[in-house]
Write an enzyme that holds these catalytic residues in place. Structure first.
Site, mmCIF file in Angstrom:
data_model
loop_
_atom_site.group_PDB
_atom_site.id
_atom_site.type_symbol
_atom_site.label_atom_id
_atom_site.label_comp_id
_atom_site.label_asym_id
_atom_site.label_seq_id
_atom_site.Cartn_x
_atom_site.Cartn_y
_atom_site.Cartn_z
ATOM 1 N N ARG A 260 6.642 32.074 17.482
ATOM 2 C CA ARG A 260 6.971 31.275 16.296
ATOM 3 C C ARG A 260 8.185 31.898 15.632
ATOM 4 O O ARG A 260 8.188 33.067 15.265
ATOM 5 C CB ARG A 260 5.786 31.205 15.335
ATOM 6 C CG ARG A 260 5.220 32.555 14.913
ATOM 7 C CD ARG A 260 4.180 32.394 13.797
ATOM 8 N NE ARG A 260 3.470 33.641 13.542
ATOM 9 C CZ ARG A 260 3.932 34.648 12.806
ATOM 10 N NH1 ARG A 260 5.115 34.559 12.236
ATOM 11 N NH2 ARG A 260 3.218 35.754 12.643
ATOM 12 N N HIS A 264 4.335 33.173 9.525
ATOM 13 C CA HIS A 264 3.009 32.688 9.909
ATOM 14 C C HIS A 264 2.665 31.422 9.131
ATOM 15 O O HIS A 264 2.224 30.427 9.707
ATOM 16 C CB HIS A 264 1.970 33.775 9.650
ATOM 17 C CG HIS A 264 0.569 33.361 9.949
ATOM 18 N ND1 HIS A 264 0.104 33.181 11.224
ATOM 19 C CD2 HIS A 264 -0.469 33.073 9.119
ATOM 20 C CE1 HIS A 264 -1.155 32.810 11.187
ATOM 21 N NE2 HIS A 264 -1.533 32.720 9.921
ATOM 22 N N TYR A 274 7.578 42.924 10.022
ATOM 23 C CA TYR A 274 6.833 43.392 11.192
ATOM 24 C C TYR A 274 7.453 42.964 12.522
ATOM 25 O O TYR A 274 6.932 43.294 13.574
ATOM 26 C CB TYR A 274 5.374 42.913 11.122
ATOM 27 C CG TYR A 274 5.189 41.423 10.934
ATOM 28 C CD1 TYR A 274 5.207 40.545 12.019
ATOM 29 C CD2 TYR A 274 4.989 40.889 9.663
ATOM 30 C CE1 TYR A 274 5.043 39.183 11.843
ATOM 31 C CE2 TYR A 274 4.817 39.526 9.482
ATOM 32 C CZ TYR A 274 4.844 38.678 10.578
ATOM 33 O OH TYR A 274 4.690 37.327 10.404
#
Length: 361
Positions: A260, A264, A274
């Protein structure tokens, strides 16, 4: 001895691919039998969804949409699998899997209402074999086993298919649902869209297993790992799993290796905390739209003009769908109470009376 056995199992799950990153066919024997019109329709849906995703992110930032989970990068995984379904197959989506259910028949304006938390967003049209998107991670896996078993008992010639992410594969429901479906030989297909991060936790820290696909072995069902940026490979794997399920050969687990590009969800996630820019760049080179566009162009099936027409159509459709969603009646507390039970218990009857009086003022 046990380590050797584990390696033998893991080595069985090599990534299935038909198109490489340059849009070249590298597995001619696996090429699905699709017409030129079908190939063009696949690309149309991916382009349409990419524009829809961009617009939905903007609408969310404007406060015009509520909950939204971006899908850019996962179009081949989502739409290639849905393209292999019959309209009477059942889809049990997760919260990111809105494109599949829209192309299965859900009106776009209802997808926007669902994002806003409006009850009308979950009042699906008659004949649409879709459950509303599941927010609880992995819960749809168990539900899919039940729906598939119901289809089998009613002698329906259809399957139930569901989606979750790599994080969902870390839930207990994931194995329980697959195990149940396998034990009863139910016509189910479980798709794990491995986009590498369960919100922020990398897949390598979620499980010691080399692949998610190999977890099918424990449930005694078929498993395959697929290049999730290759729409033809995803389509072929899903079509094969569906046909085997209908032939009485049991359920399947499909792990699609995808990514993706966005956060999120739009609820405050920051992927730069991250994910590295190098990793983003690596997966950008695998973009499913770029890959399939190259493939179609070499066959003379795609042009910039055709793509621009789809982009403009998507923008117009989104504008019209938002207008229709805006016209929906304002949601009231009594609406929510009234949908909870056919016969309201005493405490809700009291609340219904209270809020009916307030809303009538």
């Amino acid at each position: 001895m046990s380590t050797k056995t584990l390696e033998q199992v893991e080595n069985q799950f090599e990534t299935f691919q038909i198109l490489n990153e340059e849009g070249e066919v590298v597995n001619e024997a696996a090429m699905p039998n699709l017409s030129d019109d079908q190939l063009q329709e696949m690309m149309r849906r991916m382009v349409y969804t990419r524009i829809w995703d961009q617009r939905a992110i903007s609408l969310n930032r404007q406060g015009r949409l509520g909950f939204y989970a971006p899908v850019a990068g996962q179009e081949a995984s989502m739409l290639g699998s849905q393209f292999a379904l019959d309209k009477d197959d059942w889809i049990l989506p997760g919260y990111r899997d809105i494109p599949q259910i829209v192309f299965h028949g859900l009106p776009l304006h209802q997808a926007f209402l669902w994002s806003r938390g409006h009850f009308a967003g979950s009042q699906f049209p008659d004949g649409l074999n879709v459950l509303f998107p599941q927010i609880i991670i992995g819960a749809q896996i168990i539900q899919t086993a039940g729906v598939a078993l119901g289809l089998k008992r009613k002698n329906k010639n259809n399957i139930a298919i569901t989606y979750t992410g790599d994080g969902g594969a870390s839930q207990g429901d994931f194995y329980e649902g697959m195990n149940f479906a396998g034990a009863y030989n139910a016509p189910a297909v479980f798709i794990v869209q491995n986009n590498r991060f369960a919100i922020s936790v990398p897949v390598e820290k979620q499980s010691a297993a080399k692949t998610i696909a190999q977890k099918a072995v424990a449930a005694g069902i078929e498993g395959i790992q697929v290049d999730g940026m290759d729409i033809l490979a995803v389509y072929a794997a899903t079509k094969d799993a569906r046909e085997r399920a209908l032939a009485g050969e049991g359920p399947s687990l499909i792990e699609t290796m995808t990514y993706r590009y966005g956060p999120h969800t739009m609820a405050g996630d920051d992927p730069t905390r991250y994910r590295s820019s190098d990793l983003d760049d690596e997966w950008t080179k695998k973009d499913p739209l770029v890959r399939f566009r190259k493939f179609l162009e070499t066959k003379g099936l795609w042009t910039e003009e055709k793509e621009n027409e789809i982009v403009e159509q998507a923008k117009e459709d989104i504008k019209a769908a938002m207008k229709e969603a805006d016209a929906a009646p304002k949601q009231k507390v009594t609406d929510l109470i009234g949908f909870m039970f056919e016969d309201l218990p005493y405490n809700l009857r009291e609340q219904m009376e209270e809020y009916t009086a307030k809303e009538s003022k």
